[in-house]
Design a protein around this motif. Structure first.
Motif, PDB file in Angstrom:
ATOM      1  N   GLU A  47       0.932  -1.575   0.509  1.00 56.82           N
ATOM      2  CA  GLU A  47       0.135  -0.422  -0.471  1.00 56.82           C
ATOM      3  C   GLU A  47       0.971   1.475   0.128  1.00 56.82           C
ATOM      4  OE1 GLU A  47      -2.447  -0.356   3.018  1.00 56.82           O
ATOM      5  OE2 GLU A  47      -3.533  -2.393   2.723  1.00 56.82           O
ATOM      6  N   ASN A  48       1.827   1.190   0.530  1.00 53.69           N
ATOM      7  CA  ASN A  48       2.970   2.134   0.325  1.00 53.69           C
ATOM      8  C   ASN A  48       4.069   3.062  -0.661  1.00 53.69           C
ATOM      9  OD1 ASN A  48       2.003   3.554   3.217  1.00 53.69           O
ATOM     10  ND2 ASN A  48       3.547   1.303   4.205  1.00 53.69           N
ATOM     11  N   ALA A  49       3.634   1.549  -1.447  1.00 52.03           N
ATOM     12  CA  ALA A  49       4.473   1.361  -2.673  1.00 52.03           C
ATOM     13  C   ALA A  49       3.856   2.669  -3.669  1.00 52.03           C
ATOM     14  CB  ALA A  49       4.649   0.279  -3.414  1.00 52.03           C
TER      15      ALA A  49
ATOM     16  N   VAL B  17      -3.185  -3.693 -20.657  1.00 58.50           N
ATOM     17  CA  VAL B  17      -2.024  -2.242 -20.912  1.00 58.50           C
ATOM     18  C   VAL B  17      -1.628  -2.977 -18.974  1.00 58.50           C
ATOM     19  CG1 VAL B  17      -1.788  -0.072 -20.844  1.00 58.50           C
ATOM     20  CG2 VAL B  17      -3.136  -1.260 -22.723  1.00 58.50           C
ATOM     21  N   ILE B  18      -0.477  -2.333 -19.113  1.00 54.57           N
ATOM     22  CA  ILE B  18       0.092  -1.870 -17.364  1.00 54.57           C
ATOM     23  C   ILE B  18       0.544  -1.292 -17.460  1.00 54.57           C
ATOM     24  CG2 ILE B  18       1.626  -3.117 -15.657  1.00 54.57           C
ATOM     25  CD1 ILE B  18       1.307  -5.717 -17.195  1.00 54.57           C
ATOM     26  N   ALA B  19      -0.079   0.486 -16.737  1.00 56.38           N
ATOM     27  CA  ALA B  19       1.068   0.804 -15.837  1.00 56.38           C
ATOM     28  C   ALA B  19       1.429   0.884 -14.865  1.00 56.38           C
ATOM     29  CB  ALA B  19       0.039   2.753 -16.403  1.00 56.38           C
ATOM     30  N   VAL B  20       2.984   1.616 -14.347  1.00 58.75           N
ATOM     31  CA  VAL B  20       3.956   2.051 -13.455  1.00 58.75           C
ATOM     32  C   VAL B  20       3.529   2.905 -12.734  1.00 58.75           C
ATOM     33  CG1 VAL B  20       5.072   0.850 -11.872  1.00 58.75           C
ATOM     34  CG2 VAL B  20       3.601  -0.572 -13.191  1.00 58.75           C
ATOM     35  N   GLU B  21       3.035   3.651 -12.188  1.00 62.53           N
ATOM     36  CA  GLU B  21       3.956   4.539 -11.555  1.00 62.53           C
ATOM     37  C   GLU B  21       5.049   5.248 -11.084  1.00 62.53           C
ATOM     38  OE1 GLU B  21       2.502   8.552  -7.663  1.00 62.53           O
ATOM     39  OE2 GLU B  21       2.011   6.111  -7.656  1.00 62.53           O
ATOM     40  N   LYS B  22       6.102   4.680 -10.944  1.00 65.90           N
ATOM     41  CA  LYS B  22       7.656   4.333 -10.805  1.00 65.90           C
ATOM     42  C   LYS B  22       8.142   5.778  -9.601  1.00 65.90           C
ATOM     43  CE  LYS B  22      11.772   2.377 -12.269  1.00 65.90           C
ATOM     44  NZ  LYS B  22      12.605   1.917 -13.187  1.00 65.90           N
ATOM     45  N   LEU B  23       7.901   5.306  -8.242  1.00 68.41           N
ATOM     46  CA  LEU B  23       8.699   6.484  -7.413  1.00 68.41           C
ATOM     47  C   LEU B  23      10.289   6.395  -6.963  1.00 68.41           C
ATOM     48  CD1 LEU B  23       6.111   6.378  -5.377  1.00 68.41           C
ATOM     49  CD2 LEU B  23       5.816   7.795  -6.578  1.00 68.41           C
ATOM     50  N   THR B  24      10.789   7.284  -7.295  1.00 66.16           N
ATOM     51  CA  THR B  24      12.109   7.496  -6.704  1.00 66.16           C
ATOM     52  C   THR B  24      11.907   7.164  -5.229  1.00 66.16           C
ATOM     53  OG1 THR B  24      12.069   9.766  -6.157  1.00 66.16           O
ATOM     54  CG2 THR B  24      12.553   9.075  -8.613  1.00 66.16           C
ATOM     55  N   SER B  25      11.580   6.755  -4.838  1.00 66.86           N
ATOM     56  CA  SER B  25      12.471   5.927  -3.070  1.00 66.86           C
ATOM     57  C   SER B  25      12.660   4.440  -3.648  1.00 66.86           C
ATOM     58  CB  SER B  25      10.587   6.106  -3.160  1.00 66.86           C
ATOM     59  OG  SER B  25       9.886   5.295  -3.410  1.00 66.86           O
ATOM     60  N   ALA B  26      12.724   3.625  -2.140  1.00 65.66           N
ATOM     61  CA  ALA B  26      13.319   2.426  -1.697  1.00 65.66           C
ATOM     62  C   ALA B  26      11.984   1.464  -1.872  1.00 65.66           C
ATOM     63  CB  ALA B  26      14.192   2.479  -0.815  1.00 65.66           C
ATOM     64  N   GLY B  27      12.460   0.751  -2.496  1.00 71.83           N
ATOM     65  CA  GLY B  27      10.938  -0.754  -2.141  1.00 71.83           C
ATOM     66  C   GLY B  27      11.332  -1.597  -1.839  1.00 71.83           C
ATOM     67  N   LEU B  28      10.577  -2.863  -1.400  1.00 72.81           N
ATOM     68  CA  LEU B  28      11.018  -4.216  -2.367  1.00 72.81           C
ATOM     69  C   LEU B  28      11.366  -4.804  -3.366  1.00 72.81           C
ATOM     70  CD1 LEU B  28       8.552  -5.506   0.984  1.00 72.81           C
ATOM     71  CD2 LEU B  28      10.895  -5.072   1.056  1.00 72.81           C
ATOM     72  N   ILE B  29      12.139  -3.800  -3.710  1.00 70.13           N
ATOM     73  CA  ILE B  29      12.662  -4.190  -5.290  1.00 70.13           C
ATOM     74  C   ILE B  29      13.091  -5.712  -5.563  1.00 70.13           C
ATOM     75  CG2 ILE B  29      13.690  -3.837  -7.201  1.00 70.13           C
ATOM     76  CD1 ILE B  29      13.728  -1.420  -6.206  1.00 70.13           C
ATOM     77  N   ALA B  30      13.842  -6.678  -4.459  1.00 68.03           N
ATOM     78  CA  ALA B  30      14.477  -7.630  -4.716  1.00 68.03           C
ATOM     79  C   ALA B  30      13.674  -8.730  -4.363  1.00 68.03           C
ATOM     80  CB  ALA B  30      15.756  -7.864  -3.117  1.00 68.03           C
ATOM     81  N   ASP B  31      12.079  -8.243  -3.562  1.00 67.12           N
ATOM     82  CA  ASP B  31      11.145  -9.320  -3.528  1.00 67.12           C
ATOM     83  C   ASP B  31      10.000  -9.230  -5.057  1.00 67.12           C
ATOM     84  OD1 ASP B  31      11.509  -9.266  -0.875  1.00 67.12           O
ATOM     85  OD2 ASP B  31       9.642  -9.348  -0.123  1.00 67.12           O
ATOM     86  N   GLY B  32      10.045  -8.167  -6.048  1.00 67.89           N
ATOM     87  CA  GLY B  32       9.803  -8.267  -6.748  1.00 67.89           C
ATOM     88  C   GLY B  32      10.501  -9.500  -8.257  1.00 67.89           C
ATOM     89  N   LYS B  33      11.947  -9.007  -8.185  1.00 65.62           N
ATOM     90  CA  LYS B  33      12.593  -9.567  -8.842  1.00 65.62           C
ATOM     91  C   LYS B  33      12.713 -11.497  -8.805  1.00 65.62           C
ATOM     92  CE  LYS B  33      16.396  -5.885  -9.909  1.00 65.62           C
ATOM     93  NZ  LYS B  33      17.504  -5.513  -9.466  1.00 65.62           N
ATOM     94  N   HIS B  34      12.560 -11.903  -7.524  1.00 69.44           N
ATOM     95  CA  HIS B  34      12.859 -12.773  -7.446  1.00 69.44           C
ATOM     96  C   HIS B  34      11.542 -13.816  -7.732  1.00 69.44           C
ATOM     97  CE1 HIS B  34      13.216 -16.175  -4.382  1.00 69.44           C
ATOM     98  NE2 HIS B  34      12.767 -16.584  -4.401  1.00 69.44           N
TER      99      HIS B  34
END
Length: 227
Positions: free
Chosen positions: A32-34, A47-64
């Protein structure tokens, strides 16, 4: 949370007295905070759209999870000699995600996952997997901090009569509308699609089309603010 700090949130395998697993709730809160992500299904594609914020997140989980999904797709093809149906792939990945809510030695994934694709028999499809491992099919879905407003805007769309290019414009408008300038100054809009325009492959929307969609989204937002 009432029981926070009492020891019931130290493990994904521990239930609170009222039957809650706090680590799963924490994972949902991280989602919810992403930044906001949406998917819109049309007659011919998604169609997929993403608000890619300039902040840290659980990116590693997504890649996994992305890596796991690729492995599942390859395993299905090797075993059955045909590409994995999207629902079957979502089901396999959801069971993997759910397994990380069962043991004290691991933690739940702090992400929600959108699967979008085109099946030969069922056409365009969207599935979203929650941190608990539960997944559902959607005509349009939203996750992240702006999901409530995004859901409302998606519900206004006539998805049955929307083509893929129009869906790109609508998706951009929704992301710009839900973005909170006061809290998140900078963001990058990412747009991808799958359909006849991309020859059945999931690809980024062409840059010129993306720029035009952003221009229309900003104009629509300015007109709305003037009204």
């Amino acid at each position: 949370m009432a029981s926070q700090g009492t020891g019931y949130d130290l493990s994904a395998s521990t239930y609170s007295p009222d039957g809650r697993i706090f680590q799963i709730e924490y994972a949902a809160k991280a989602v919810e905070n992403a930044g906001t992500a949406i998917a819109i299904k049309t007659k011919t594609g998604v169609v997929i759209a993403v608000e890619k914020l300039t902040s840290a997140g659980l990116i590693a989980d997504g890649k996994h999870i992305a890596s796991r999904a690729r492995d599942e797709a390859v395993n299905h093809r090797d075993t059955y000699r045909y590409p994995a149906p999207l629902k079957a792939l979502a089901d396999r990945v959801s069971m993997y995600i759910q397994a990380f809510t069962l043991y004290s030695s691991v933690r739940p994934f702090g992400i929600s996952t959108i699967f979008a694709g085109i099946d030969d028999s069922r056409g365009p499809q969207i599935f979203m997997i929650e941190p608990s491992g539960v997944f559902w099919g959607y005509n349009g879905c939203a996750i992240g901090k702006g999901k409530q407003l995004a859901k409302t805007e998606i519900e206004k769309l006539d998805l049955d009569n929307l083509d893929l290019t129009q869906a790109v414009d609508e998706a951009a408008k929704i992301i710009f509308k839900v973005h909170d300038d006061a809290k998140d100054k900078d963001f990058e809009l990412e747009l991808s699609w799958i359909g006849p325009e991309s020859k059945g492959r999931h690809e980024f929307v062409p840059e010129e089309l993306k720029k035009e969609a952003i221009r229309k989204a900003k104009e629509a937002l300015d007109d709305e603010m003037e009204d």
